[in-house]
Scaffold this active site. Structure first.
Site, mmCIF file in Angstrom:
data_model
loop_
_atom_site.group_PDB
_atom_site.id
_atom_site.type_symbol
_atom_site.label_atom_id
_atom_site.label_comp_id
_atom_site.label_asym_id
_atom_site.label_seq_id
_atom_site.Cartn_x
_atom_site.Cartn_y
_atom_site.Cartn_z
ATOM 1 N N GLU A 289 0.817 -1.220 0.000
ATOM 2 C CA GLU A 289 0.000 0.000 0.000
ATOM 3 C C GLU A 289 0.845 1.263 0.000
ATOM 4 O O GLU A 289 0.404 2.309 -0.449
ATOM 5 C CB GLU A 289 -0.904 0.019 1.243
ATOM 6 C CG GLU A 289 -2.290 -0.498 0.955
ATOM 7 C CD GLU A 289 -3.269 -0.270 2.096
ATOM 8 O OE1 GLU A 289 -4.457 -0.484 1.860
ATOM 9 O OE2 GLU A 289 -2.870 0.108 3.209
ATOM 10 N N HIS A 310 8.003 -26.754 -1.617
ATOM 11 C CA HIS A 310 7.375 -27.872 -2.323
ATOM 12 C C HIS A 310 6.244 -27.388 -3.224
ATOM 13 O O HIS A 310 5.427 -28.176 -3.673
ATOM 14 C CB HIS A 310 6.885 -28.908 -1.304
ATOM 15 C CG HIS A 310 8.026 -29.474 -0.507
ATOM 16 N ND1 HIS A 310 8.590 -30.706 -0.776
ATOM 17 C CD2 HIS A 310 8.758 -28.938 0.507
ATOM 18 C CE1 HIS A 310 9.596 -30.912 0.050
ATOM 19 N NE2 HIS A 310 9.729 -29.850 0.847
ATOM 20 N N LYS A 424 -14.225 -0.035 -4.039
ATOM 21 C CA LYS A 424 -15.335 0.375 -3.168
ATOM 22 C C LYS A 424 -16.390 1.108 -3.992
ATOM 23 O O LYS A 424 -17.584 0.874 -3.828
ATOM 24 C CB LYS A 424 -14.835 1.305 -2.055
ATOM 25 C CG LYS A 424 -13.918 0.640 -1.058
ATOM 26 C CD LYS A 424 -13.556 1.607 0.059
ATOM 27 C CE LYS A 424 -12.468 1.036 0.947
ATOM 28 N NZ LYS A 424 -11.889 2.018 1.858
HETATM 29 O O1 PA5 Z 1 -3.485 1.279 5.503
HETATM 30 C C1 PA5 Z 1 -4.637 1.674 5.493
HETATM 31 O O2 PA5 Z 1 -4.928 2.795 5.902
HETATM 32 C C2 PA5 Z 1 -5.810 0.772 5.055
HETATM 33 O O3 PA5 Z 1 -5.450 -0.364 4.412
HETATM 34 C C3 PA5 Z 1 -6.668 0.456 6.258
HETATM 35 O O4 PA5 Z 1 -5.865 -0.195 7.209
HETATM 36 C C4 PA5 Z 1 -7.864 -0.420 5.948
HETATM 37 O O5 PA5 Z 1 -8.513 -0.007 4.782
HETATM 38 C C5 PA5 Z 1 -8.853 -0.358 7.111
HETATM 39 O O6 PA5 Z 1 -9.320 0.939 7.257
HETATM 40 P P1 PA5 Z 1 -10.147 1.418 8.506
HETATM 41 O O7 PA5 Z 1 -9.340 1.194 9.716
HETATM 42 O O8 PA5 Z 1 -10.421 2.865 8.255
HETATM 43 O O9 PA5 Z 1 -11.439 0.611 8.549
#
Ligand code: PA5
Length: 447
Positions: A289, A310, A424
């Site tokens: 990310e 494996h 989303k």
């Molecule tokens: O790194 C990030 O910000 C995202 O991947 C969030 O961890 C994930 O989408 C969860 O988001 P939230 O805590 O707002 O529900």
């Protein structure tokens, strides 16, 4: 300080040591941007000083809340997705007994997870297993609006309230979210849940050392002070004033960027210690990310070895040469198991009799490293003296710091995740969410 260590002597392949050290000025500039807050995403740098800024009072409050849940619950369901559950699961899986739920005399509640998928069968089976058992919920969402955890919470909250009544249920629910914004904040205020705040300047994937990670980890009976202490020691060891050659986060960032420039587009995080599986899942989110944007970035993958030798072992040894490997190596396992002598020796293993299982594992590790290097896979190694909360704390902070540096070296904003929104938008359009009428029409025309 005893510490995790980074070994790059086998790493380089076509990349030379000189190239790695030539990056010093660039790396230093990136570290400067992190510390001075002059780089992109600089409103999300709260993680940088989290370990040294957590107070005793913060930790007391987390531990007291954990105790209250531990006293009341046989099972605690942690609801969250991405950064809101991976860090906690990584630590709990690494440090708890692998067969925890089968132990007769339990000291700690069983930690289960929800809201990390939209699997109907998963939720059905979870809800069935919770029937008749005293359970609690830690509901974690920084934004407070993420669909997966919101859906799971709606279902489990109803189940808990029906089982124990609304008044009792609210003592078994803790919400961890934004201080002011989001549906979860509104709901928590309305229902009177105990809450913890995720600081505005800490993104989800950097939040393991906030209550997001620390509360579930404390509920699982793990010493969160050791975890924070490990991270704080690594905060110092990778500080702005530390020499480039001594700063393992700087070196790791430099090596992986040099390898990337040399065409190594995939980094595989490997372990020979199956309990570290979720450490790799946490790492994949952190790097994927943070770096995968603007059509750039190393693809983070992971394998558990020797298991995956494996299966994926063939690809790693002989497939396209676009990969490099980073092995997290554990020096000392917690327990000792010796290979017994067998009179018949039908399996031919008597040559190992009297040796520890870990002796075999270590030779598998060394043999794999040499084979992969021979096969053209550069190999970085990170050694951990043992799997403990303290060293996991070090490892977390090391990877976070290197990720910030590495993202800036790649010239992306390591602290946003705009790409996560695309699915989303489509999902809401397909589900006819109010406000998505135009998108609904457009997407349905494509089907
Ligand atoms: O790194 C990030 O910000 C995202 O991947 C969030 O961890 C994930 O989408 C969860 O988001 P939230 O805590 O707002 O529900």
């Amino acid at each position: 300080m005893k510490s995790i260590r980074l070994h790059i002597d086998k790493a380089l392949g076509r990349v030379t040591n000189k190239q790695v050290y030539a990056q010093e000025p660039t790396v230093k500039a990136c570290i400067g941007k992190l510390h001075n807050g002059t780089g992109s995403g600089n409103d999300f740098l709260g993680w940088l000083r989290l370990p040294s800024s957590i107070t005793n009072e913060d930790l007391d409050e987390i531990e007291n809340t954990a105790k209250a849940l531990r006293d009341q619950c046989e099972i605690v369901v942690v609801i969250g997705i991405g950064g809101s559950y991976l860090g906690a699961k990584a630590v709990i899986d690494a440090l708890n007994n692998s067969f925890d739920w089968l132990q007769k005399e339990r000291k700690n509640p069983v930690i289960l997870y929800a809201g990390q998928n939209i699997g109907e069968d998963y939720l059905y089976e979870l809800s069935e297993i919770l029937k008749g058992r005293p359970f609690g919920i830690i509901n974690i969402s920084k934004s407070g609006t993420t669909t997966e955890p919101a859906l799971a919470f709606r279902i489990l909250k109803k189940q808990l309230e029906e089982a124990v009544g609304k008044a009792e249920a609210k003592h078994r629910i803790v919400a961890i979210t934004d201080a002011e914004k989001g549906a979860l904040r509104t709901l928590a205020n309305q229902e009177g849940y105990k809450t913890f705040v995720i600081p505005d300047n800490v993104g989800g994937r950097f939040s393991v050392l906030t209550p997001v990670g620390l509360l579930p980890i404390a509920v699982a009976g793990i010493n969160i002070r050791d975890l924070v202490r490990g991270a704080a020691d690594m905060e110092k060891a990778t500080g702005e004033d530390v020499a480039f050659a001594e700063n393992i986060a700087a070196i790791y960032a430099s090596v992986r960027n040099e390898l990337y420039k040399d065409g190594k587009k995939i980094e595989i995080l490997a372990n020979f210690h199956p309990k570290l599986h979720y450490i790799a899942e946490w790492w994949k989110q952190l790097y994927g990310e943070s770096e995968g944007k603007d059509h750039k970035g190393i693809f983070p993958a992971s394998v558990d070895l020797t298991t995956d030798l494996h299966s994926m072992g063939q690809w790693i040894q002989d497939g396209e040469r676009s990969i490099f490997e980073t092995v997290v190596s554990v020096e000392n396992p917690e327990h000792k198991v010796f290979v017994p002598t067998d009179e018949a020796n039908l399996d031919g293993l008597n040559f190992l009799a009297g040796k520890r299982v870990d002796d075999v594992n270590k030779m598998a590790e060394l043999g794999t490293q040499l084979a992969h290097v021979d096969g053209g896979v550069p190999n970085i190694k990170i050694t951990m003296p043992e799997v403990s909360a303290y060293y996991i704390g070090q490892l977390f902070y090391f990877f976070e710091k290197a990720c910030g540096i590495s993202g800036y070296m790649l010239e992306v904003n390591p602290f946003d995740q705009p790409g996560v929104e695309a699915y989303k938008k489509n999902m809401f359009a397909l589900l006819n969410k109010p406000g998505y009428e135009k998108e609904s029409e457009a997407i349905k025309a494509r089907l």
